[in-house]
Design a protein around this motif. Sequence first.
Motif, short mmCIF file in Angstrom:
data_model
loop_
_atom_site.label_atom_id
_atom_site.label_comp_id
_atom_site.label_asym_id
_atom_site.label_seq_id
_atom_site.Cartn_x
_atom_site.Cartn_y
_atom_site.Cartn_z
N GLU A 73 -15.93 -5.63 -65.29
CA GLU A 73 -16.38 -5.23 -66.62
C GLU A 73 -16.78 -3.76 -66.67
O GLU A 73 -16.38 -3.01 -67.57
CB GLU A 73 -17.55 -6.11 -67.06
CG GLU A 73 -17.17 -7.56 -67.29
CD GLU A 73 -18.33 -8.37 -67.84
OE1 GLU A 73 -19.40 -7.78 -68.11
OE2 GLU A 73 -18.18 -9.61 -67.97
N SER A 74 -17.57 -3.33 -65.68
CA SER A 74 -18.04 -1.93 -65.68
C SER A 74 -17.06 -0.98 -64.99
O SER A 74 -17.07 0.21 -65.25
CB SER A 74 -19.39 -1.84 -64.98
OG SER A 74 -19.27 -2.20 -63.60
N GLY A 75 -16.19 -1.55 -64.12
CA GLY A 75 -15.26 -0.71 -63.38
C GLY A 75 -15.92 0.01 -62.21
O GLY A 75 -15.37 1.01 -61.74
N TYR A 76 -17.07 -0.48 -61.74
CA TYR A 76 -17.80 0.16 -60.63
C TYR A 76 -18.01 -0.85 -59.51
O TYR A 76 -18.03 -2.08 -59.73
CB TYR A 76 -19.16 0.68 -61.09
CG TYR A 76 -19.08 1.85 -62.06
CD1 TYR A 76 -18.79 3.14 -61.61
CD2 TYR A 76 -19.31 1.66 -63.41
CE1 TYR A 76 -18.73 4.21 -62.48
CE2 TYR A 76 -19.24 2.73 -64.31
CZ TYR A 76 -18.95 4.00 -63.83
OH TYR A 76 -18.88 5.06 -64.71
N TRP A 77 -18.19 -0.30 -58.29
CA TRP A 77 -18.61 -1.12 -57.17
C TRP A 77 -20.12 -1.27 -57.24
O TRP A 77 -20.83 -0.30 -57.48
CB TRP A 77 -18.23 -0.46 -55.84
CG TRP A 77 -16.74 -0.45 -55.59
CD1 TRP A 77 -15.86 0.51 -55.93
CD2 TRP A 77 -16.00 -1.48 -54.92
NE1 TRP A 77 -14.59 0.18 -55.54
CE2 TRP A 77 -14.65 -1.05 -54.90
CE3 TRP A 77 -16.31 -2.71 -54.34
CZ2 TRP A 77 -13.62 -1.80 -54.34
CZ3 TRP A 77 -15.29 -3.46 -53.77
CH2 TRP A 77 -13.96 -3.01 -53.77
N ILE A 78 -20.60 -2.50 -57.03
CA ILE A 78 -22.04 -2.75 -57.13
C ILE A 78 -22.54 -3.42 -55.85
O ILE A 78 -21.81 -4.16 -55.18
CB ILE A 78 -22.39 -3.62 -58.35
CG1 ILE A 78 -21.67 -4.98 -58.28
CG2 ILE A 78 -22.04 -2.89 -59.64
CD1 ILE A 78 -22.06 -5.93 -59.39
N VAL A 79 -23.80 -3.12 -55.53
CA VAL A 79 -24.45 -3.72 -54.36
C VAL A 79 -25.23 -4.94 -54.83
O VAL A 79 -25.88 -4.91 -55.89
CB VAL A 79 -25.39 -2.71 -53.68
CG1 VAL A 79 -26.06 -3.32 -52.46
CG2 VAL A 79 -24.62 -1.45 -53.29
N SER A 80 -25.18 -6.03 -54.07
CA SER A 80 -25.83 -7.28 -54.48
C SER A 80 -27.33 -7.10 -54.70
O SER A 80 -27.97 -6.27 -54.05
CB SER A 80 -25.59 -8.37 -53.44
OG SER A 80 -26.29 -8.08 -52.24
N ASP A 81 -27.87 -7.87 -55.63
CA ASP A 81 -29.31 -7.81 -55.93
C ASP A 81 -30.14 -8.18 -54.71
O ASP A 81 -31.20 -7.59 -54.47
CB ASP A 81 -29.64 -8.76 -57.09
CG ASP A 81 -29.00 -8.30 -58.40
OD1 ASP A 81 -28.72 -7.09 -58.53
OD2 ASP A 81 -28.79 -9.15 -59.29
N GLU A 82 -29.67 -9.15 -53.92
CA GLU A 82 -30.42 -9.59 -52.74
C GLU A 82 -30.59 -8.44 -51.74
O GLU A 82 -31.67 -8.23 -51.19
CB GLU A 82 -29.70 -10.76 -52.06
CG GLU A 82 -29.68 -12.05 -52.86
CD GLU A 82 -28.60 -12.05 -53.94
OE1 GLU A 82 -27.81 -11.07 -54.00
OE2 GLU A 82 -28.56 -13.02 -54.74
N PHE A 83 -29.49 -7.69 -51.51
CA PHE A 83 -29.58 -6.58 -50.56
C PHE A 83 -30.52 -5.49 -51.09
O PHE A 83 -31.32 -4.94 -50.33
CB PHE A 83 -28.19 -5.98 -50.31
CG PHE A 83 -28.18 -4.85 -49.31
CD1 PHE A 83 -28.09 -5.10 -47.96
CD2 PHE A 83 -28.30 -3.52 -49.72
CE1 PHE A 83 -28.08 -4.08 -47.03
CE2 PHE A 83 -28.32 -2.49 -48.81
CZ PHE A 83 -28.21 -2.76 -47.46
N GLN A 84 -30.44 -5.21 -52.39
CA GLN A 84 -31.30 -4.18 -52.98
C GLN A 84 -32.78 -4.59 -52.91
O GLN A 84 -33.63 -3.76 -52.62
CB GLN A 84 -30.89 -3.91 -54.43
CG GLN A 84 -29.53 -3.30 -54.58
CD GLN A 84 -29.31 -2.64 -55.93
OE1 GLN A 84 -30.15 -1.83 -56.35
NE2 GLN A 84 -28.21 -2.97 -56.60
#
Length: 321
Positions: free
Chosen positions: A305-316
């Motif tokens: 949807e955003s076209g970006y790579w995202i880091v998981s909430d758990e890791f953050q």
Amino acid sequence: MKANKVKASNEDKAYIYIIKNPSYNDICLCAYDSILYPGTPVVYDTRFGLDLGIVTSPAPNPERKYEKGSTEVQAACHEGCCGMSFVEPELRAVPADVDYIDHLATPEEMEKYEENSGREEAALRVCREKVLKHNLNMKLVTAHFLLGEPKVIFFFTAEERVDFRDLVKDLVSVFRMRIELRQIGVRDESRLIGGLSVCGRDYCCHSITSQLEPVTIKMAKEQNLSLNSMKISGPCGRLLCCLAYEYDYYVEEKASCPPEGTRLKIGHELWKVTEVNILSHKLTVQAAEGQTMFIPFCEVEYDDESGYWIVSDEFQEDFLG
């Protein structure tokens, strides 16, 4: 069904084997109507004529496709090659392009093969003398007397085409048999002669394959290897054949993770991907102030949807405490 069929039909069923020629290291598939074991000498039809070959193993079954992530070795092998036990051959349909083994080598044929092998070095010396006599710019590599007919093949390398018609006439007058000269490349020279590579093992082209696949510098780049030509070239002076072995795996794995230079948002800060380590399955990322950390591949995904790579909430959450 006769074992010396030349070509198979779609209805034929037999055992299929990998056959290797011990003289010039050609490898091919051949069928036979009974079980053979590694080391069995056979006579089969080569591109030069009938010659001696050695059964190395049953051919892998093409119906058993490799599945990504599988840890099971699926290639044919025998004891002593890589520690696996011998794989029993399977009776299966023979492809139309697979020839049948003509027959098992007889003791008389093995004796003739040994006799021919002993004559090859002398034949090479004679041919070298004739090459000097005709002042030809060519380097002789090896000679081979064919088992199935009176014929000797000389393999040579040259930087350009060579007119060897007069040379052939001289050789025919000496050997009184058919003469064939085959021009080969430097990679083929290594395949024929063999030797030890930089890894300390036999040349791959000499010991495990006769198909010289194209190898490019892109393969080394994709695997984050040194681009120093001395480190990634074989004794033949060309790029190492083994650069191609894991290339597809690296391409597959890198397609599922962000490439170097990608910015990842962790908390309120952007971190830059500086290294993608396929072996450890971790990304090395760096903050603007210079701090670095490692993120497992499984903690990063691409958001359509955003076209970006995202880091998981758990890791953050773990990272930010």
